[in-house]
Motif scaffolding. Structure first.
Motif, short mmCIF file in Angstrom:
data_model
loop_
_atom_site.label_atom_id
_atom_site.label_comp_id
_atom_site.label_asym_id
_atom_site.label_seq_id
_atom_site.Cartn_x
_atom_site.Cartn_y
_atom_site.Cartn_z
N TYR A 1 0.86 -1.18 0.00
CA TYR A 1 0.00 0.00 0.00
C TYR A 1 0.91 1.24 0.00
N CYS A 2 0.76 2.07 -1.01
CA CYS A 2 1.71 3.15 -1.28
C CYS A 2 1.07 4.51 -1.10
N GLU A 3 1.86 5.46 -0.58
CA GLU A 3 1.38 6.84 -0.48
C GLU A 3 2.53 7.79 -0.75
N PHE A 4 2.31 8.76 -1.65
CA PHE A 4 3.29 9.79 -1.96
C PHE A 4 3.11 10.96 -1.01
N CYS A 5 4.19 11.36 -0.33
CA CYS A 5 4.12 12.47 0.64
C CYS A 5 5.25 13.47 0.39
N GLY A 6 5.47 13.81 -0.86
CA GLY A 6 6.51 14.77 -1.18
C GLY A 6 7.90 14.16 -1.09
N GLU A 7 8.69 14.60 -0.13
CA GLU A 7 10.04 14.10 0.02
C GLU A 7 10.09 12.73 0.70
N ARG A 8 8.92 12.25 1.16
CA ARG A 8 8.84 10.94 1.79
C ARG A 8 7.75 10.13 1.12
N VAL A 9 7.86 8.83 1.21
CA VAL A 9 6.80 7.93 0.78
C VAL A 9 6.44 7.02 1.94
N LYS A 10 5.20 6.56 1.95
CA LYS A 10 4.75 5.62 2.97
C LYS A 10 4.44 4.27 2.30
N LEU A 11 5.00 3.22 2.87
CA LEU A 11 4.82 1.87 2.37
C LEU A 11 4.19 1.04 3.47
N SER A 12 3.05 0.45 3.21
CA SER A 12 2.36 -0.32 4.23
C SER A 12 2.13 -1.74 3.76
N GLY A 13 2.17 -2.66 4.72
CA GLY A 13 1.90 -4.05 4.42
C GLY A 13 1.70 -4.83 5.70
N ARG A 14 1.30 -6.06 5.53
CA ARG A 14 1.12 -6.96 6.66
C ARG A 14 2.34 -7.87 6.79
N ALA A 15 2.37 -8.64 7.87
CA ALA A 15 3.49 -9.55 8.08
C ALA A 15 3.00 -10.81 8.79
N ALA A 16 3.73 -11.90 8.58
CA ALA A 16 3.39 -13.18 9.20
C ALA A 16 4.65 -13.81 9.77
N LEU A 17 4.57 -14.27 11.01
CA LEU A 17 5.71 -14.89 11.67
C LEU A 17 5.85 -16.34 11.23
N TYR A 18 7.05 -16.69 10.76
CA TYR A 18 7.31 -18.07 10.32
C TYR A 18 8.12 -18.85 11.34
N LEU A 19 9.13 -18.22 11.96
CA LEU A 19 10.07 -18.99 12.77
C LEU A 19 10.63 -18.17 13.92
N ILE A 20 10.79 -18.83 15.07
CA ILE A 20 11.56 -18.29 16.20
C ILE A 20 12.58 -19.36 16.58
N GLY A 21 13.84 -18.96 16.66
CA GLY A 21 14.87 -19.93 17.01
C GLY A 21 16.05 -19.26 17.68
N ASP A 22 17.12 -20.01 17.82
CA ASP A 22 18.36 -19.51 18.42
C ASP A 22 19.52 -19.77 17.48
N ILE A 23 20.31 -18.73 17.24
CA ILE A 23 21.54 -18.89 16.48
C ILE A 23 22.68 -19.14 17.48
N CYS A 24 23.41 -20.20 17.26
CA CYS A 24 24.49 -20.57 18.17
C CYS A 24 25.82 -20.15 17.56
N VAL A 25 26.36 -19.03 18.03
CA VAL A 25 27.62 -18.52 17.49
C VAL A 25 28.56 -18.17 18.63
N ASP A 26 29.84 -18.29 18.37
CA ASP A 26 30.85 -17.88 19.33
C ASP A 26 31.06 -16.38 19.16
N GLU A 27 30.72 -15.60 20.17
CA GLU A 27 30.78 -14.15 20.07
C GLU A 27 32.11 -13.58 20.53
N GLU A 28 33.10 -14.44 20.81
CA GLU A 28 34.42 -13.93 21.23
C GLU A 28 35.13 -13.28 20.05
#
Length: 264
Positions: free
Chosen positions: A237-264
């Motif tokens: 969904y688009c809107e022109f606002c001069g020097e800015r534009v507005k972009l709208s949409g919906r979202a759906a959650l697919y995954l929640i997990g943990d990334i296992c990385v060495d942060e040292e």
């Protein structure tokens, strides 16, 4: 590290554009973010850190960091609204690579992003472009980063089967956008990014920063509904606002997990 995958510009899971999201307490080394993005192998993985009243934000593709990304911003906002700041209705993001200030508002089930307007300029058509796209556009435009190809047929845009190896040979343009007027929507579009190892982006939010001012010039509308006609598809969904534009949409959650990385 907690990790989310969110389908942005999607009414349901498996639609729109999936983005990886990592909300962190502190920044990790750039090389680690690059490796995570490569391992995730999504078009973008977003990394965000709370900094005062806003969030620092960076996006990485499998080919490296990028300066502006719409769908991963929407995905990041979705995660923050749902899991971090549950009572908020406005979020502010400061991007690290290009110093953009982005605002996302929650309006019921829509997420509205406030992005900079990017005005494209006319550019010349070459034989390589026609050969790569497999069809002749009626007009070629260029921004400081991307190429835009205007077609006179929605069906042509839907049926394009580009030669991505030849798009990589374009001397300018990090990406190649294609668009046409639509019967059902105000316009349709697709986005090709083979130069950063993403042949087709399912829904590319930043593309609309330049398509909105172009199509407004053609049809005189400040508010428009666009459809990205990739295989997954997505509505913006688009809107022109001069020097800015507005972009709208919906979202759906697919995954929640943990990334296992060495942060040292």
């Amino acid at each position: 590290m907690k990790y989310y995958v969110v389908d942005a510009f999607a009414d349901n899971v498996f639609e729109g554009n999936p983005a990886g999201v990592c909300i962190m307490d502190d920044w990790i080394p750039m090389e680690k973010m690059e490796k995570i993005a490569i391992e995730n192998n999504l078009s973008e993985t977003a990394f965000a850190v709370k900094e005062g009243n806003s969030y620092g934000l960076r996006w990485f593709t499998p080919g490296g960091e990028i300066d502006l990304c719409g769908h991963a911003t929407l995905a990041t906002a979705y995660v923050v609204f749902r899991f971090v700041e549950k009572n908020a209705d406005v979020l502010h993001f400061n991007t690290k690579k290009a110093n953009h200030h982005l605002i996302v508002r929650k309006n019921d089930d829509l997420f509205e992003m406030d992005f900079p307007t990017i005005i494209p300029e006319r550019y010349h058509l070459t034989d390589l472009m026609v050969d790569a796209l497999g069809a002749v556009p009626v007009e070629v435009l260029r921004t400081s980063r991307d190429l835009i190809f205007i077609f006179d047929s929605e069906d042509t845009v839907k049926k394009l089967t580009p030669d991505f190896s030849k798009i990589k040979q374009f001397p300018v343009g990090l990406s190649a956008y294609v668009t046409a007027k639509s019967k059902e929507f105000d316009f349709v579009a697709r986005a090709f990014w083979p130069k950063i190892n993403v042949d087709e982006d399912p829904v590319c939010g930043t593309m609309y920063c330049s398509l909105i001012p172009y199509w407004r010039e053609q049809n005189g509308l400040d508010k428009m509904v666009a459809r990205q006609v990739s295989k997954r598809g997505g509505t913006v969904y688009c809107e022109f606002c001069g020097e800015r534009v507005k972009l709208s949409g919906r979202a759906a959650l697919y995954l929640i997990g943990d990334i296992c990385v060495d942060e040292e």
